[in-house]
Write a protein that holds these residues in place. Structure first.
Motif, PDB file in Angstrom:
ATOM      1  N   ALA A   1      14.261 -13.564 -13.081  1.00 30.85           N
ATOM      2  CA  ALA A   1      15.293 -12.918 -12.262  1.00 30.85           C
ATOM      3  C   ALA A   1      14.887 -12.858 -10.797  1.00 30.85           C
ATOM      4  O   ALA A   1      15.715 -13.064  -9.896  1.00 30.85           O
ATOM      5  CB  ALA A   1      15.558 -11.506 -12.790  1.00 30.85           C
ATOM      6  N   ILE A   2      13.609 -12.598 -10.537  1.00 32.94           N
ATOM      7  CA  ILE A   2      13.121 -12.518  -9.160  1.00 32.94           C
ATOM      8  C   ILE A   2      13.182 -13.885  -8.486  1.00 32.94           C
ATOM      9  O   ILE A   2      13.596 -14.013  -7.325  1.00 32.94           O
ATOM     10  CB  ILE A   2      11.684 -11.951  -9.134  1.00 32.94           C
ATOM     11  CG1 ILE A   2      11.702 -10.478  -9.570  1.00 32.94           C
ATOM     12  CG2 ILE A   2      11.077 -12.073  -7.738  1.00 32.94           C
ATOM     13  CD1 ILE A   2      10.317  -9.897  -9.832  1.00 32.94           C
TER      14      ILE A   2
ATOM     15  N   GLU B   1       4.715  -9.928   2.748  1.00 38.30           N
ATOM     16  CA  GLU B   1       5.585 -10.156   1.602  1.00 38.30           C
ATOM     17  C   GLU B   1       4.848  -9.785   0.326  1.00 38.30           C
ATOM     18  O   GLU B   1       3.667 -10.105   0.152  1.00 38.30           O
ATOM     19  CB  GLU B   1       6.036 -11.617   1.552  1.00 38.30           C
ATOM     20  CG  GLU B   1       6.976 -12.002   2.681  1.00 38.30           C
ATOM     21  CD  GLU B   1       7.658 -13.334   2.422  1.00 38.30           C
ATOM     22  OE1 GLU B   1       7.589 -13.812   1.271  1.00 38.30           O
ATOM     23  OE2 GLU B   1       8.246 -13.886   3.356  1.00 38.30           O
ATOM     24  N   LEU B   2       5.553  -9.128  -0.579  1.00 39.80           N
ATOM     25  CA  LEU B   2       4.950  -8.735  -1.849  1.00 39.80           C
ATOM     26  C   LEU B   2       4.732  -9.966  -2.727  1.00 39.80           C
ATOM     27  O   LEU B   2       5.540 -10.889  -2.732  1.00 39.80           O
ATOM     28  CB  LEU B   2       5.858  -7.736  -2.575  1.00 39.80           C
ATOM     29  CG  LEU B   2       6.117  -6.401  -1.860  1.00 39.80           C
ATOM     30  CD1 LEU B   2       7.100  -5.564  -2.660  1.00 39.80           C
ATOM     31  CD2 LEU B   2       4.829  -5.630  -1.664  1.00 39.80           C
ATOM     32  N   THR B   3       3.633  -9.962  -3.460  1.00 43.22           N
ATOM     33  CA  THR B   3       3.363 -11.054  -4.388  1.00 43.22           C
ATOM     34  C   THR B   3       4.303 -10.961  -5.588  1.00 43.22           C
ATOM     35  O   THR B   3       4.934  -9.920  -5.826  1.00 43.22           O
ATOM     36  CB  THR B   3       1.905 -11.011  -4.881  1.00 43.22           C
ATOM     37  OG1 THR B   3       1.732  -9.822  -5.673  1.00 43.22           O
ATOM     38  CG2 THR B   3       0.934 -10.989  -3.708  1.00 43.22           C
ATOM     39  N   MET B   4       4.375 -12.032  -6.347  1.00 36.83           N
ATOM     40  CA  MET B   4       5.226 -12.025  -7.539  1.00 36.83           C
ATOM     41  C   MET B   4       4.789 -10.924  -8.496  1.00 36.83           C
ATOM     42  O   MET B   4       5.630 -10.225  -9.081  1.00 36.83           O
ATOM     43  CB  MET B   4       5.166 -13.390  -8.233  1.00 36.83           C
ATOM     44  CG  MET B   4       5.952 -13.459  -9.530  1.00 36.83           C
ATOM     45  SD  MET B   4       7.726 -13.073  -9.342  1.00 36.83           S
ATOM     46  CE  MET B   4       8.289 -14.572  -8.515  1.00 36.83           C
ATOM     47  N   GLN B   5       3.468 -10.745  -8.669  1.00 38.47           N
ATOM     48  CA  GLN B   5       2.985  -9.704  -9.576  1.00 38.47           C
ATOM     49  C   GLN B   5       3.374  -8.319  -9.080  1.00 38.47           C
ATOM     50  O   GLN B   5       3.771  -7.446  -9.862  1.00 38.47           O
ATOM     51  CB  GLN B   5       1.473  -9.795  -9.752  1.00 38.47           C
ATOM     52  CG  GLN B   5       0.912  -8.892 -10.855  1.00 38.47           C
ATOM     53  CD  GLN B   5       1.511  -9.198 -12.212  1.00 38.47           C
ATOM     54  OE1 GLN B   5       1.580 -10.352 -12.631  1.00 38.47           O
ATOM     55  NE2 GLN B   5       1.951  -8.165 -12.931  1.00 38.47           N
ATOM     56  N   GLU B   6       3.281  -8.101  -7.764  1.00 35.51           N
ATOM     57  CA  GLU B   6       3.671  -6.805  -7.196  1.00 35.51           C
ATOM     58  C   GLU B   6       5.160  -6.556  -7.385  1.00 35.51           C
ATOM     59  O   GLU B   6       5.588  -5.434  -7.675  1.00 35.51           O
ATOM     60  CB  GLU B   6       3.300  -6.762  -5.712  1.00 35.51           C
ATOM     61  CG  GLU B   6       1.806  -6.638  -5.448  1.00 35.51           C
ATOM     62  CD  GLU B   6       1.448  -6.774  -3.988  1.00 35.51           C
ATOM     63  OE1 GLU B   6       0.408  -6.219  -3.576  1.00 35.51           O
ATOM     64  OE2 GLU B   6       2.200  -7.456  -3.245  1.00 35.51           O
ATOM     65  N   LEU B   7       5.964  -7.598  -7.225  1.00 34.70           N
ATOM     66  CA  LEU B   7       7.407  -7.458  -7.427  1.00 34.70           C
ATOM     67  C   LEU B   7       7.732  -7.142  -8.887  1.00 34.70           C
ATOM     68  O   LEU B   7       8.593  -6.306  -9.178  1.00 34.70           O
ATOM     69  CB  LEU B   7       8.127  -8.738  -6.996  1.00 34.70           C
ATOM     70  CG  LEU B   7       8.216  -8.981  -5.481  1.00 34.70           C
ATOM     71  CD1 LEU B   7       8.759 -10.381  -5.206  1.00 34.70           C
ATOM     72  CD2 LEU B   7       9.104  -7.930  -4.819  1.00 34.70           C
ATOM     73  N   LYS B   8       7.035  -7.819  -9.807  1.00 28.86           N
ATOM     74  CA  LYS B   8       7.274  -7.555 -11.231  1.00 28.86           C
ATOM     75  C   LYS B   8       6.863  -6.132 -11.600  1.00 28.86           C
ATOM     76  O   LYS B   8       7.596  -5.427 -12.302  1.00 28.86           O
ATOM     77  CB  LYS B   8       6.519  -8.573 -12.094  1.00 28.86           C
ATOM     78  CG  LYS B   8       7.098  -9.981 -12.042  1.00 28.86           C
ATOM     79  CD  LYS B   8       6.479 -10.899 -13.089  1.00 28.86           C
ATOM     80  CE  LYS B   8       5.021 -11.176 -12.809  1.00 28.86           C
ATOM     81  NZ  LYS B   8       4.468 -12.152 -13.782  1.00 28.86           N
TER      82      LYS B   8
ATOM     83  N   GLU C   1       8.490  -0.608 -12.857  1.00 24.21           N
ATOM     84  CA  GLU C   1       8.366   0.827 -12.567  1.00 24.21           C
ATOM     85  C   GLU C   1       9.718   1.438 -12.229  1.00 24.21           C
ATOM     86  O   GLU C   1      10.038   2.550 -12.652  1.00 24.21           O
ATOM     87  CB  GLU C   1       7.389   1.029 -11.403  1.00 24.21           C
ATOM     88  CG  GLU C   1       7.150   2.483 -11.021  1.00 24.21           C
ATOM     89  CD  GLU C   1       6.386   3.259 -12.087  1.00 24.21           C
ATOM     90  OE1 GLU C   1       6.422   4.498 -12.047  1.00 24.21           O
ATOM     91  OE2 GLU C   1       5.776   2.616 -12.964  1.00 24.21           O
ATOM     92  N   LEU C   2      10.541   0.695 -11.478  1.00 21.83           N
ATOM     93  CA  LEU C   2      11.881   1.193 -11.139  1.00 21.83           C
ATOM     94  C   LEU C   2      12.726   1.392 -12.391  1.00 21.83           C
ATOM     95  O   LEU C   2      13.440   2.395 -12.516  1.00 21.83           O
ATOM     96  CB  LEU C   2      12.586   0.206 -10.205  1.00 21.83           C
ATOM     97  CG  LEU C   2      12.331   0.357  -8.706  1.00 21.83           C
ATOM     98  CD1 LEU C   2      13.031  -0.766  -7.945  1.00 21.83           C
ATOM     99  CD2 LEU C   2      12.824   1.706  -8.215  1.00 21.83           C
ATOM    100  N   ILE C   3      12.646   0.427 -13.309  1.00 17.56           N
ATOM    101  CA  ILE C   3      13.445   0.527 -14.535  1.00 17.56           C
ATOM    102  C   ILE C   3      13.059   1.778 -15.318  1.00 17.56           C
ATOM    103  O   ILE C   3      13.930   2.508 -15.819  1.00 17.56           O
ATOM    104  CB  ILE C   3      13.259  -0.735 -15.404  1.00 17.56           C
ATOM    105  CG1 ILE C   3      13.891  -1.944 -14.709  1.00 17.56           C
ATOM    106  CG2 ILE C   3      13.874  -0.529 -16.788  1.00 17.56           C
ATOM    107  CD1 ILE C   3      13.591  -3.268 -15.400  1.00 17.56           C
ATOM    108  N   PHE C   4      11.758   2.036 -15.394  1.00 16.91           N
ATOM    109  CA  PHE C   4      11.307   3.195 -16.162  1.00 16.91           C
ATOM    110  C   PHE C   4      11.572   4.499 -15.416  1.00 16.91           C
ATOM    111  O   PHE C   4      12.203   5.418 -15.934  1.00 16.91           O
ATOM    112  CB  PHE C   4       9.819   3.073 -16.484  1.00 16.91           C
ATOM    113  CG  PHE C   4       9.288   4.247 -17.262  1.00 16.91           C
ATOM    114  CD1 PHE C   4       9.550   4.362 -18.614  1.00 16.91           C
ATOM    115  CD2 PHE C   4       8.549   5.239 -16.639  1.00 16.91           C
ATOM    116  CE1 PHE C   4       9.086   5.449 -19.344  1.00 16.91           C
ATOM    117  CE2 PHE C   4       8.071   6.332 -17.353  1.00 16.91           C
ATOM    118  CZ  PHE C   4       8.344   6.431 -18.708  1.00 16.91           C
ATOM    119  N   ALA C   5      11.102   4.564 -14.162  1.00 18.83           N
ATOM    120  CA  ALA C   5      11.145   5.833 -13.433  1.00 18.83           C
ATOM    121  C   ALA C   5      12.540   6.186 -12.942  1.00 18.83           C
ATOM    122  O   ALA C   5      12.898   7.366 -12.871  1.00 18.83           O
ATOM    123  CB  ALA C   5      10.169   5.776 -12.248  1.00 18.83           C
TER     124      ALA C   5
END
Length: 276
Positions: A15-16, A45-52, A57-61
């Motif tokens: 998706a990203i 720029e955020l890395t792919m791992q940071e974005l994932k 975290e957004l989905i959960f929190a």
């Protein structure tokens, strides 16, 4: 759990990547867009791992916890009609609810913050049904607790649910009683860490004020514009993992109400059913 996380992250990465490749022709920004842009604001720029990790975290929190608390709120209003009616009385007394309608312009932030009983209801929902069970902290300096030495650098877990269940300030801990937070009792005022649905310290939940405002707005809407009832014979069983939620959902029938508090029926006179 680790395998499930890997599956989620594979889907998120796809998706990203699609998001990064298709940046034209949009007239809106969703949460993922904002997350991607947040790194650029600081020149990195955020890395792919940071974005994932950030998306997960957004989905959960931002979603799972709010959905959990909203469902618990609806369930407790179903179980305790006197609480719902007392809430309606407060809305009427504050000029928010009149002749069965929310008065235009009345849902201002200062008005909502002035609803003391509503605040008690939300606090009690979060005391009994805190969406998450606890949190983790890193020990910054060695300390002793009940004769045991906890070394610097260890990870420790604190339990929100057990704290609420065993805190001596709360009377009849298993009873849903919003009045325990009223001015006459104020059971949460004795001590700093007896009541902590959003955690505590410098790492307390960043979204706690928004979450409480969301729950209050939901309660006002439910109390003002609808009648609702359980759509099953019994209340569902509650499970605590990964967040507090009813097994197989909470099935509820909602009736819209007009200005005279009469039910608004559909063309087929059927009730609107929903699972929350």
């Amino acid at each position: 759990g680790i395998r499930a996380r890997e599956t989620l992250q594979k889907g998120l990465e796809k998706a990203i990547q699609e998001k990064l490749q298709n940046t034209q022709g949009k007239d809106y920004a969703d949460a993922l867009d904002i997350l991607i842009e947040s790194g650029k604001e600081h020149g990195k720029e955020l890395t792919m791992q940071e974005l994932k990790d950030g998306t997960l975290e957004l989905i959960f929190a931002a979603y799972a916890t709010t959905a959990s608390a909203s469902t618990s709120l609806i369930m407790q209003l179903l179980k305790h009609p006197r609480v719902l009616e007392k809430l309606r009385e407060e809305l009427r007394s504050k000029g928010i609810l009149h002749n069965g309608c929310i008065c235009e312009g009345s849902l201002r932030l200062d008005n909502i913050h002035g609803l003391q009983y509503l605040d008690c209801v939300i606090k009690e929902v979060l005391r009994l049904f805190t969406p998450i069970s606890g949190g983790y902290r890193t020990v910054l300096q060695t300390f002793e607790l009940d004769g045991f030495q906890i070394p610097k650098g260890w990870s420790v877990m604190y339990s929100i649910r057990d704290t609420h269940d065993t805190a001596p300030v709360f009377k009849d801990v298993d009873v849903f009683d919003p009045d325990r937070f009223g001015q006459g009792r104020s059971e949460d005022k004795d001590g700093r860490f007896h009541y902590l649905p959003f955690g505590g310290g410098v790492r307390t939940c960043l979204g706690k004020h928004l979450a409480k405002l969301f729950l209050k707005a939901l309660a006002i809407e439910l109390a003002s514009t609808s009648r609702f009832e359980l759509a099953t014979r019994t209340f569902p069983r509650i499970t605590l993992v990964p967040v507090v939620h009813p097994v197989d959902g909470l099935k509820v029938k909602f009736f819209g109400l007009d200005s005279n508090q009469n039910e608004i029926l559909t063309g087929t006179d059927s009730m609107l059913g929903a699972t929350v």
